[in-house]
Design an enzyme around this catalytic site. Structure first.
Site, PDB file in Angstrom:
ATOM      1  N   ASP A   1       0.858  -1.187   0.000  1.00 54.44           N
ATOM      2  CA  ASP A   1       0.000   0.000   0.000  1.00 54.44           C
ATOM      3  C   ASP A   1       0.894   1.237   0.000  1.00 54.44           C
ATOM      4  O   ASP A   1       1.120   1.874   1.026  1.00 54.44           O
ATOM      5  CB  ASP A   1      -0.954  -0.004   1.196  1.00 54.44           C
ATOM      6  CG  ASP A   1      -2.090   0.989   0.991  1.00 54.44           C
ATOM      7  OD1 ASP A   1      -2.066   1.720  -0.021  1.00 54.44           O
ATOM      8  OD2 ASP A   1      -2.994   1.033   1.839  1.00 54.44           O
TER       9      ASP A   1
ATOM     10  N   ASN B   1      -7.605  -1.983   7.746  1.00 51.51           N
ATOM     11  CA  ASN B   1      -7.494  -1.016   8.845  1.00 51.51           C
ATOM     12  C   ASN B   1      -7.776   0.421   8.407  1.00 51.51           C
ATOM     13  O   ASN B   1      -7.604   1.350   9.173  1.00 51.51           O
ATOM     14  CB  ASN B   1      -6.129  -1.130   9.531  1.00 51.51           C
ATOM     15  CG  ASN B   1      -4.984  -0.884   8.570  1.00 51.51           C
ATOM     16  OD1 ASN B   1      -5.189  -0.620   7.389  1.00 51.51           O
ATOM     17  ND2 ASN B   1      -3.764  -0.949   9.077  1.00 51.51           N
TER      18      ASN B   1
ATOM     19  N   LEU C   1     -12.437   6.262   8.281  1.00 51.96           N
ATOM     20  CA  LEU C   1     -12.674   7.687   8.467  1.00 51.96           C
ATOM     21  C   LEU C   1     -13.293   7.823   9.853  1.00 51.96           C
ATOM     22  O   LEU C   1     -14.236   7.100  10.179  1.00 51.96           O
ATOM     23  CB  LEU C   1     -13.608   8.244   7.386  1.00 51.96           C
ATOM     24  CG  LEU C   1     -13.873   9.754   7.470  1.00 51.96           C
ATOM     25  CD1 LEU C   1     -14.073  10.341   6.070  1.00 51.96           C
ATOM     26  CD2 LEU C   1     -15.062  10.096   8.348  1.00 51.96           C
TER      27      LEU C   1
ATOM     28  N   HIS D   1       2.910   7.088   5.400  1.00 52.66           N
ATOM     29  CA  HIS D   1       3.730   6.222   6.245  1.00 52.66           C
ATOM     30  C   HIS D   1       4.247   4.946   5.570  1.00 52.66           C
ATOM     31  O   HIS D   1       4.835   4.101   6.233  1.00 52.66           O
ATOM     32  CB  HIS D   1       3.089   5.967   7.627  1.00 52.66           C
ATOM     33  CG  HIS D   1       1.695   5.430   7.637  1.00 52.66           C
ATOM     34  ND1 HIS D   1       0.719   5.901   8.472  1.00 52.66           N
ATOM     35  CD2 HIS D   1       1.113   4.456   6.931  1.00 52.66           C
ATOM     36  CE1 HIS D   1      -0.405   5.229   8.269  1.00 52.66           C
ATOM     37  NE2 HIS D   1      -0.184   4.337   7.345  1.00 52.66           N
TER      38      HIS D   1
ATOM     39  N   PRO E   1      -2.484   7.222  14.163  1.00 52.87           N
ATOM     40  CA  PRO E   1      -3.804   6.670  14.450  1.00 52.87           C
ATOM     41  C   PRO E   1      -3.721   5.489  15.413  1.00 52.87           C
ATOM     42  O   PRO E   1      -2.771   4.708  15.366  1.00 52.87           O
ATOM     43  CB  PRO E   1      -4.297   6.197  13.073  1.00 52.87           C
ATOM     44  CG  PRO E   1      -3.059   5.950  12.278  1.00 52.87           C
ATOM     45  CD  PRO E   1      -2.012   6.884  12.819  1.00 52.87           C
TER      46      PRO E   1
ATOM     47  N   HIS F   1       4.196   4.943  13.426  1.00 54.44           N
ATOM     48  CA  HIS F   1       3.029   5.200  12.566  1.00 54.44           C
ATOM     49  C   HIS F   1       1.704   4.685  13.114  1.00 54.44           C
ATOM     50  O   HIS F   1       0.655   5.015  12.573  1.00 54.44           O
ATOM     51  CB  HIS F   1       3.260   4.651  11.170  1.00 54.44           C
ATOM     52  CG  HIS F   1       2.835   3.216  10.969  1.00 54.44           C
ATOM     53  ND1 HIS F   1       3.311   2.194  11.744  1.00 54.44           N
ATOM     54  CD2 HIS F   1       1.985   2.659  10.086  1.00 54.44           C
ATOM     55  CE1 HIS F   1       2.761   1.051  11.327  1.00 54.44           C
ATOM     56  NE2 HIS F   1       1.953   1.305  10.338  1.00 54.44           N
TER      57      HIS F   1
ATOM     58  N   ALA G   1      -0.530   1.571  15.910  1.00 53.83           N
ATOM     59  CA  ALA G   1      -0.566   0.667  17.054  1.00 53.83           C
ATOM     60  C   ALA G   1      -0.033  -0.729  16.733  1.00 53.83           C
ATOM     61  O   ALA G   1       0.771  -1.285  17.458  1.00 53.83           O
ATOM     62  CB  ALA G   1      -1.999   0.565  17.567  1.00 53.83           C
ATOM     63  N   GLY G   2      -0.479  -1.308  15.656  1.00 55.72           N
ATOM     64  CA  GLY G   2      -0.092  -2.690  15.337  1.00 55.72           C
ATOM     65  C   GLY G   2      -1.065  -3.671  15.971  1.00 55.72           C
ATOM     66  O   GLY G   2      -1.608  -3.438  17.060  1.00 55.72           O
TER      67      GLY G   2
END
Lengths: 141, 487
Positions: B102, B209, B212, B335, B384, B410, B412-413
């Site tokens: 991505d 993930n 908005l 990111h 985020p 970037h 949480a994971g």
């Protein structure tokens, strides 16, 4: 190979993988495709109204598997069709002929699963076993 | 899938950093350095992500260290959270795996003049309107069609082109990383298939993930900087997380395929096939960069169009113009990206190819790439979190330039696999649980909100704390979700 088992979905923290079985290479690649479809859509709702012929090539068995699965993702995203089944008809000299069966996406009847971004090479394998063939591949979700 | 325990060496350098010495594996050109405190260390050995940090240290021309941010986890080739800078003058390479599928996945934050009480009583209606009119979910096509020629303009001119077409305002571009367009994008390097995959997807959120979110600022850590960013406690904000959709996935895929034989051609030895790369100054490397920049530009155009759709929905909903509603872009960051940037190494400034794979640029005050309005404080860094807790806004610090090529974490994971999350949700309604916390969430797809439930993610504040204490980026404020739409 377990009696009747065609594929398994492997899951770890952030990843989803496929393990497929087959008595022959065409059966193996058909089952790998069915595993992918199972992740993408609830396949039992999809009627086989449309057939799409697919032809892909690869330099080795792993590349051929990745190319075949990738083609399914590509056709799903660009045709507006959802697929309920896939079948490989022939594998010869690094090329594969297959068919995808499905129908135009209808949000009232079809339940979509996960967005598969890509088929990765990480840990991808196609191996012969005592009972036939086994393949594994990790998907980027 | 990298799930075995990792038993390699991790030496503590200081409170926030661990080192994998280059002696660990023959072929490593530099050390690996992972940003993690003792809190995060426990999870670090659970998968093979540290091995991937060591593998990235093999890349030709890599400078200083193979770095990983505190949100590190296992990826394909590169770890997620990886930062690697290579020097083209020293044979430095670019690797599609160092950017990911991505390409230019990223985040933008929009402020409003609305306060919590303007939105809270009507949040269900508002989220319903957003969910109806913003295309999201697997395979959902956009409401805007572009011709192949127009798509080429988007690839080469990014957000600037869609703004000229009326999807936003020129000042939005000033508050977008790189102005929403990387130079050197060449649509000729993008396959027809990638173009086809991308055509119907400008202005679509996607799935997984991506989201908005309507949020409220609920904590201010640095009032001075928050004021410069136009934010105060109780204010409503909107966050958009999306990327380059099918176009980026296809470009990454195409080039991982195309570059398979390239390392051998240039005598590059790699420990993992997924790390394929090409010298920045080779025809192959240049072509990947030209294509990657197209996807990056597409992603900025996509987030710009998504914001434009959101503005229209807010105008209609609140019966007020976007200007009066104060719907201004705070900032937009990438990111997943590789960029040519100037950095000082060993006292000498040079142009490096900086890969950020799940890492955010965090330039400090005074840097010419920080928008003028923010230059006195530094670049906004958007982190985020999950849909039940909070997201953070930080500001880039000088230490990031010294230590991480101007980069921070970037996100949480994941903590739980998707299946585990679905199992954990059995017999519960995640939607109702969120609602009892004052969060209204809508999602498409078979597994709905279950896969993306808050408990499936790590607490992003642990990650942000390390970045803050290491001095890479400072906390400015925290936003709590009020309403979420998910693909």
């Amino acid at each position: 190979m377990q009696q009747g088992a065609r594929f398994e979905i492997l899951e770890h923290t952030a990843d989803v993988g496929i393990r497929a079985y087959g008595r022959s290479l065409p059966e193996l690649y058909s089952n790998a495709a069915r595993a992918l479809l199972d992740i993408m859509v609830r396949t039992r709702d999809v009627r086989p109204a449309v057939s799409l012929d697919v032809h892909v090539a690869g330099r080795d068995r792993v590349e051929l598997l990745v190319a075949w699965l990738h083609e399914i993702i590509f056709r799903f995203e660009t045709t507006g069709l959802v697929f309920g089944d896939a079948e490989v008809r022939r594998i010869e000299d690094g090329s594969l002929d297959g068919v995808l069966r499905g129908e135009p996406f209808d949000s009232r009847r079809h339940v979509l699963g996960r967005e598969v971004k890509a088929v990765t090479y990480h840990g991808a394998r196609v191996d012969e076993t005592r009972d036939g063939w086994i393949a594994e591949v990790i998907l980027d979700i | 899938m990298g799930e075995q325990q990792w038993n390699g060496p991790l030496e503590r350098l200081d409170e926030c950093r661990l080192r994998i010495p280059r002696e660990y594996k023959p072929g490593m050109k530099v050390d690996g350095i992972i940003y993690a405190d003792d809190n995060l260390l426990a999870d670090l050995r659970k998968d093979q992500a540290p091995e991937q940090v060591a593998n990235v240290a093999f890349l030709p021309g890599i400078q200083v260290a193979s770095l990983a941010m505190p949100d590190i986890h296992w990826g394909y080739g590169f770890p997620i959270g990886g930062v690697a800078a290579t020097d083209p003058e020293e044979g430095g390479v670019v690797s599609p795996g160092g950017v990911g599928y991505d390409i230019n996945c990223g985040v933008r934050l929009i402020r409003t003049n609305l306060e919590l009480d303007d939105v809270r009583p009507r949040i269900q209606e508002l989220v319903g309107a957003l969910f109806r009119d913003i295309p999201c979910g697997v395979g959902r096509e956009g409401s805007i069609r572009f011709t192949p020629q127009e798509e080429k303009h988007i690839l080469e001119q990014g957000a600037a082109w869609v703004v000229r077409r009326g999807y936003g305002r020129p000042e939005d571009l000033e508050r977008t990383e790189s102005g929403g367009c990387l130079e050197g994008a060449d649509a000729g390097a993008v396959s027809d298939r990638a173009m086809e995959r991308g055509r119907g997807q400008v202005g679509t959120l996607g799935s997984g993930n991506h989201f908005l979110e309507v949020q409220v600022v609920d904590e201010i850590y640095d009032p001075t900087v928050a004021e410069v960013f136009g934010l105060h406690r109780g204010q409503v904000t909107v966050m958009i997380h999306s990327g380059s959709r099918g176009l980026g996935y296809e470009i990454c895929d195409n080039y991982i395929q195309k570059l398979q034989d390239v390392p051998r051609k240039y005598g590059i030895e790699l420990p993992d096939r997924q790390l394929v790369c090409a010298p920045v100054r080779s025809p192959e490397g240049a072509r990947y960069l030209a294509a990657m920049r197209c996807a990056a530009n597409y992603a900025w155009a996509n987030r710009q169009v998504l914001m434009h759709l959101m503005r229209g929905i807010f105008e209609h909903f609140f019966k007020m113009s976007a200007e009066r509603l104060g719907l201004e872009l705070v900032y937009d960051v990438a990111h997943n990206i590789a960029k040519l940037e100037r950095h000082v190494v060993n006292g000498r400034e040079r142009e490096l190819c900086v890969h950020r794979k799940g890492a955010t640029r965090a330039f400090p005050a005074g840097h010419p790439e920080v928008p003028e309005a923010y230059r006195s404080v530094g670049q906004p860094v958007l982190i985020p979190g999950d849909m039940g807790r909070y997201s953070f806004l930080l500001v880039g610090q000088p230490r990031a330039m010294e230590l991480t090529f101007g980069s921070a974490c970037h996100g949480a994971g994941r903590l739980l696999s998707r299946t585990a999350a679905i199992k954990a949700a059995r017999g519960r309604s995640i939607k109702k649980e969120l609602q009892s916390q004052g969060i209204y969430a809508l999602a498409r797809g078979r597994h709905g909100l279950d896969e993306e439930q808050p408990a499936a993610y790590k607490d992003v504040s642990n990650v942000v704390e390390v970045v803050h204490r290491a001095g890479l980026a400072r906390k400015v404020c925290r936003m709590r979700p009020l309403g979420v739409i998910k693909g």
